[in-house]
Design a protein around this motif. Structure first.
Motif, PDB file in Angstrom:
ATOM      1  N   TYR A   1       0.809  -1.222   0.000  1.00 38.86           N
ATOM      2  CA  TYR A   1       0.000   0.000   0.000  1.00 38.86           C
ATOM      3  C   TYR A   1       0.843   1.273   0.000  1.00 38.86           C
ATOM      4  CZ  TYR A   1      -3.368  -3.520   1.490  1.00 38.86           C
ATOM      5  OH  TYR A   1      -4.146  -4.643   1.569  1.00 38.86           O
ATOM      6  N   GLY A   2       2.157   1.125   0.055  1.00 45.00           N
ATOM      7  CA  GLY A   2       3.036   2.292   0.053  1.00 45.00           C
ATOM      8  C   GLY A   2       3.423   2.790   1.428  1.00 45.00           C
ATOM      9  N   ASN A   3       3.076   2.030   2.493  1.00 42.93           N
ATOM     10  CA  ASN A   3       3.516   2.380   3.844  1.00 42.93           C
ATOM     11  C   ASN A   3       4.939   1.873   4.070  1.00 42.93           C
ATOM     12  OD1 ASN A   3       0.804   3.307   4.644  1.00 42.93           O
ATOM     13  ND2 ASN A   3       0.272   1.136   4.594  1.00 42.93           N
TER      14      ASN A   3
ATOM     15  N   ASN B   1       2.538 -11.301  -1.138  1.00 47.36           N
ATOM     16  CA  ASN B   1       1.558 -12.237  -1.669  1.00 47.36           C
ATOM     17  C   ASN B   1       0.254 -12.206  -0.867  1.00 47.36           C
ATOM     18  OD1 ASN B   1       0.646 -14.397  -3.337  1.00 47.36           O
ATOM     19  ND2 ASN B   1       1.205 -15.862  -1.752  1.00 47.36           N
ATOM     20  N   GLU B   2       0.372 -12.205   0.464  1.00 44.41           N
ATOM     21  CA  GLU B   2      -0.789 -12.213   1.346  1.00 44.41           C
ATOM     22  C   GLU B   2      -1.144 -10.824   1.878  1.00 44.41           C
ATOM     23  OE1 GLU B   2      -2.684 -14.749   2.054  1.00 44.41           O
ATOM     24  OE2 GLU B   2      -1.530 -16.356   1.111  1.00 44.41           O
ATOM     25  N   LYS B   3      -0.341  -9.817   1.495  1.00 46.61           N
ATOM     26  CA  LYS B   3      -0.559  -8.434   1.944  1.00 46.61           C
ATOM     27  C   LYS B   3      -0.551  -8.333   3.471  1.00 46.61           C
ATOM     28  CE  LYS B   3      -3.171  -7.229  -2.208  1.00 46.61           C
ATOM     29  NZ  LYS B   3      -4.451  -6.723  -2.779  1.00 46.61           N
ATOM     30  N   LYS B   4       0.511  -8.897   4.064  1.00 43.79           N
ATOM     31  CA  LYS B   4       0.662  -8.884   5.509  1.00 43.79           C
ATOM     32  C   LYS B   4       2.071  -8.435   5.883  1.00 43.79           C
ATOM     33  CE  LYS B   4      -2.708 -12.597   6.232  1.00 43.79           C
ATOM     34  NZ  LYS B   4      -2.924 -13.990   6.697  1.00 43.79           N
ATOM     35  N   VAL B   5       2.198  -7.885   7.084  1.00 43.67           N
ATOM     36  CA  VAL B   5       3.493  -7.447   7.604  1.00 43.67           C
ATOM     37  C   VAL B   5       3.708  -8.121   8.955  1.00 43.67           C
ATOM     38  CG1 VAL B   5       4.903  -5.490   8.340  1.00 43.67           C
ATOM     39  CG2 VAL B   5       3.295  -5.227   6.430  1.00 43.67           C
ATOM     40  N   TYR B   6       4.885  -8.759   9.118  1.00 43.90           N
ATOM     41  CA  TYR B   6       5.200  -9.491  10.335  1.00 43.90           C
ATOM     42  C   TYR B   6       6.388  -8.836  11.050  1.00 43.90           C
ATOM     43  CZ  TYR B   6       2.277 -13.199   8.404  1.00 43.90           C
ATOM     44  OH  TYR B   6       1.225 -13.905   7.878  1.00 43.90           O
ATOM     45  N   PHE B   7       6.371  -8.960  12.385  1.00 37.00           N
ATOM     46  CA  PHE B   7       7.468  -8.473  13.218  1.00 37.00           C
ATOM     47  C   PHE B   7       8.016  -9.650  14.018  1.00 37.00           C
ATOM     48  CE2 PHE B   7       4.120  -5.155  13.105  1.00 37.00           C
ATOM     49  CZ  PHE B   7       4.749  -4.282  12.238  1.00 37.00           C
TER      50      PHE B   7
ATOM     51  N   ASP C   1      -1.970  -5.044  12.217  1.00 37.95           N
ATOM     52  CA  ASP C   1      -3.409  -5.034  11.997  1.00 37.95           C
ATOM     53  C   ASP C   1      -3.769  -3.724  11.306  1.00 37.95           C
ATOM     54  OD1 ASP C   1      -6.248  -4.702  12.299  1.00 37.95           O
ATOM     55  OD2 ASP C   1      -6.218  -6.225  13.863  1.00 37.95           O
ATOM     56  N   TYR C   2      -4.198  -3.796  10.046  1.00 42.80           N
ATOM     57  CA  TYR C   2      -4.480  -2.587   9.277  1.00 42.80           C
ATOM     58  C   TYR C   2      -5.738  -1.861   9.757  1.00 42.80           C
ATOM     59  CZ  TYR C   2      -0.812  -3.494   5.868  1.00 42.80           C
ATOM     60  OH  TYR C   2       0.418  -3.675   5.260  1.00 42.80           O
ATOM     61  N   GLU C   3      -6.581  -2.518  10.538  1.00 45.97           N
ATOM     62  CA  GLU C   3      -7.788  -1.863  11.062  1.00 45.97           C
ATOM     63  C   GLU C   3      -7.486  -1.090  12.340  1.00 45.97           C
ATOM     64  OE1 GLU C   3     -10.993  -4.590  11.485  1.00 45.97           O
ATOM     65  OE2 GLU C   3     -11.117  -5.037   9.330  1.00 45.97           O
ATOM     66  N   THR C   4      -6.750  -1.709  13.253  1.00 48.17           N
ATOM     67  CA  THR C   4      -6.440  -1.045  14.521  1.00 48.17           C
ATOM     68  C   THR C   4      -5.123  -0.278  14.473  1.00 48.17           C
ATOM     69  OG1 THR C   4      -5.256  -2.961  15.427  1.00 48.17           O
ATOM     70  CG2 THR C   4      -7.663  -2.880  15.741  1.00 48.17           C
ATOM     71  N   HIS C   5      -4.289  -0.549  13.453  1.00 52.45           N
ATOM     72  CA  HIS C   5      -2.959   0.053  13.305  1.00 52.45           C
ATOM     73  C   HIS C   5      -2.038  -0.335  14.467  1.00 52.45           C
ATOM     74  CE1 HIS C   5      -4.691   2.342  10.027  1.00 52.45           C
ATOM     75  NE2 HIS C   5      -5.623   2.784  10.841  1.00 52.45           N
ATOM     76  N   GLU C   6      -2.270  -1.529  15.023  1.00 51.31           N
ATOM     77  CA  GLU C   6      -1.442  -2.052  16.092  1.00 51.31           C
ATOM     78  C   GLU C   6      -0.836  -3.389  15.675  1.00 51.31           C
ATOM     79  OE1 GLU C   6      -3.718  -2.381  19.642  1.00 51.31           O
ATOM     80  OE2 GLU C   6      -4.045  -0.216  19.851  1.00 51.31           O
ATOM     81  N   ALA C   7       0.131  -3.837  16.460  1.00 51.13           N
ATOM     82  CA  ALA C   7       0.717  -5.163  16.255  1.00 51.13           C
ATOM     83  C   ALA C   7       0.032  -6.152  17.189  1.00 51.13           C
ATOM     84  CB  ALA C   7       2.216  -5.128  16.531  1.00 51.13           C
ATOM     85  N   THR C   8      -0.349  -7.298  16.647  1.00 53.31           N
ATOM     86  CA  THR C   8      -1.004  -8.323  17.456  1.00 53.31           C
ATOM     87  C   THR C   8      -0.220  -9.626  17.350  1.00 53.31           C
ATOM     88  OG1 THR C   8      -2.443  -8.925  15.604  1.00 53.31           O
ATOM     89  CG2 THR C   8      -3.285  -7.300  17.154  1.00 53.31           C
ATOM     90  N   PRO C   9      -0.127 -10.421  18.436  1.00 53.50           N
ATOM     91  CA  PRO C   9       0.662 -11.660  18.402  1.00 53.50           C
ATOM     92  C   PRO C   9      -0.008 -12.739  17.552  1.00 53.50           C
ATOM     93  CG  PRO C   9      -0.451 -11.412  20.512  1.00 53.50           C
ATOM     94  CD  PRO C   9      -0.678 -10.137  19.773  1.00 53.50           C
ATOM     95  N   VAL C  10       0.826 -13.486  16.817  1.00 51.96           N
ATOM     96  CA  VAL C  10       0.333 -14.614  16.022  1.00 51.96           C
ATOM     97  C   VAL C  10       1.099 -15.888  16.375  1.00 51.96           C
ATOM     98  CG1 VAL C  10      -0.553 -13.239  14.100  1.00 51.96           C
ATOM     99  CG2 VAL C  10       1.848 -13.966  14.096  1.00 51.96           C
ATOM    100  N   SER C  11       1.851 -15.848  17.466  1.00 52.64           N
ATOM    101  CA  SER C  11       2.539 -17.031  17.986  1.00 52.64           C
ATOM    102  C   SER C  11       2.575 -16.903  19.504  1.00 52.64           C
ATOM    103  CB  SER C  11       3.959 -17.143  17.422  1.00 52.64           C
ATOM    104  OG  SER C  11       4.819 -16.218  18.066  1.00 52.64           O
ATOM    105  N   SER C  12       2.998 -17.954  20.173  1.00 53.98           N
ATOM    106  CA  SER C  12       3.143 -17.875  21.626  1.00 53.98           C
ATOM    107  C   SER C  12       4.308 -16.955  21.970  1.00 53.98           C
ATOM    108  CB  SER C  12       3.382 -19.269  22.206  1.00 53.98           C
ATOM    109  OG  SER C  12       4.661 -19.751  21.807  1.00 53.98           O
ATOM    110  N   ASN C  13       4.251 -16.345  23.153  1.00 58.83           N
ATOM    111  CA  ASN C  13       5.317 -15.418  23.540  1.00 58.83           C
ATOM    112  C   ASN C  13       6.587 -16.121  23.973  1.00 58.83           C
ATOM    113  OD1 ASN C  13       4.580 -16.421  26.014  1.00 58.83           O
ATOM    114  ND2 ASN C  13       3.818 -14.477  26.841  1.00 58.83           N
ATOM    115  N   THR C  14       6.561 -17.455  23.996  1.00 58.18           N
ATOM    116  CA  THR C  14       7.771 -18.228  24.318  1.00 58.18           C
ATOM    117  C   THR C  14       8.531 -18.638  23.058  1.00 58.18           C
ATOM    118  OG1 THR C  14       6.505 -20.302  24.337  1.00 58.18           O
ATOM    119  CG2 THR C  14       6.745 -19.115  26.437  1.00 58.18           C
TER     120      THR C  14
END
Length: 290
Positions: A58-60, A106-112, A122-135
């Protein structure tokens, strides 16, 4: 004969004026592969180094901000949103750890990638959300053209590369002890190891050494339009089919720590304290001469 001499001098004058007295808007600050660029914007980031910069579809612009204050080293993940003028910190990420960014076009996603697991923007909340366990432990994260994820983990001082299946790590034994890595849209792996730039091509099983890189711990590799760029003590590039010919980008700033191209071909360079946005210089006089 005299008329011929006058005509020759006139043509020489016209040629010199076109070549050396270009209008101000035709003068460029740096040149890459016969394209000329000028700084169109500057984003100030304080006493920090921008690293690991990536554009999304999207150019961000996402990048890591690395700095040091009275408490020690700090790291933030920031975004410069499309058509905005100031960096913004991304909320939701754990504090006081280093980060890595990977964009899945390909999936239009950004990972940290963090020391406490993987997060997604999260493009709706503009925040980062976990997608794995914190360990889940990792140092760096990467995504190939097929949306496969790779991570590195430091084992006894050696950076090991793994392919992910969920949270299961499968050792990628063709590469180890690497410092920086980029995967192009052909799934070729470009990386720095022992101050050398190397490539493991998807069609080969043995890496190829391309050339020496002056590397002091902050660098970035990126690939754009079949050209590979390395931002380190010098800004270097080469055509991927001509791996033995590393070139310097003339007039580039010193000690570049980040480089990223947007979909138009314009790019940013990160240096201490700022991000420089370079835009292609369109000069009609130069085009007409060519």
């Amino acid at each position: 004969m005299e008329k011929f001499r006058i005509l020759s001098l006139t043509l020489l004058c016209i040629s010199q004026c076109l070549a050396f007295d270009l209008p101000k808007n035709c003068r460029s600050e740096l040149k890459i592969n016969n394209n000329r660029y000028n700084v169109s914007n500057t984003y100030h980031v304080g006493e920090a180094y921008p690293t690991d910069a990536h554009y999304d579809v999207y150019g961000n612009l996402f990048y890591v901000e690395s700095g040091r204050n009275e408490k020690g080293f700090y790291f933030n993940v920031n975004i410069i949103k499309f058509k905005t003028t100031a960096p913004e910190m991304i909320p939701g990420l754990p504090k006081d750890i280093s980060y890595s960014i990977a964009v899945d076009n390909n999936e239009k996603k950004v990972y940290f990638g963090t020391g406490h697991g993987i997060y997604r923007y999260d493009y709706e909340t503009h925040e980062a959300t976990p997608v794995s366990s914190n360990t889940f432990k990792l140092d760096m994260i990467f995504v190939d053209k097929d949306s496969n994820k790779y991570v590195t983990e430091n084992k006894d001082g050696v950076e090991e590369l793994y392919l992910l299946q969920g949270e299961k790590k499968i050792r990628f034994r063709s590469l180890e002890a690497l410092n920086e890595l980029a995967i192009d849209d052909k799934n070729n792996f470009y990386y720095i190891k022992d101050n050398k730039l190397c490539v493991l091509k998807s069609t080969h099983s043995i890496p190829i050494c391309i050339g020496n890189i002056t590397y002091d711990g902050m660098a970035q590799i990126t690939v754009h339009n079949n050209h590979v760029f390395v931002a380190s003590d010098e800004l270097l590039y080469f055509h991927e089919n001509d791996t033995g010919n590393l070139k310097f980008v003339e007039n580039a700033p010193e000690n570049v720590t980040a480089i990223a191209f947007d979909k138009t071909g314009d790019f940013i360079l990160g240096v201490h304290g700022k991000i420089l946005k370079y835009k292609k210089n369109e000069c009609h006089i130069r085009k007409n001469n060519v």
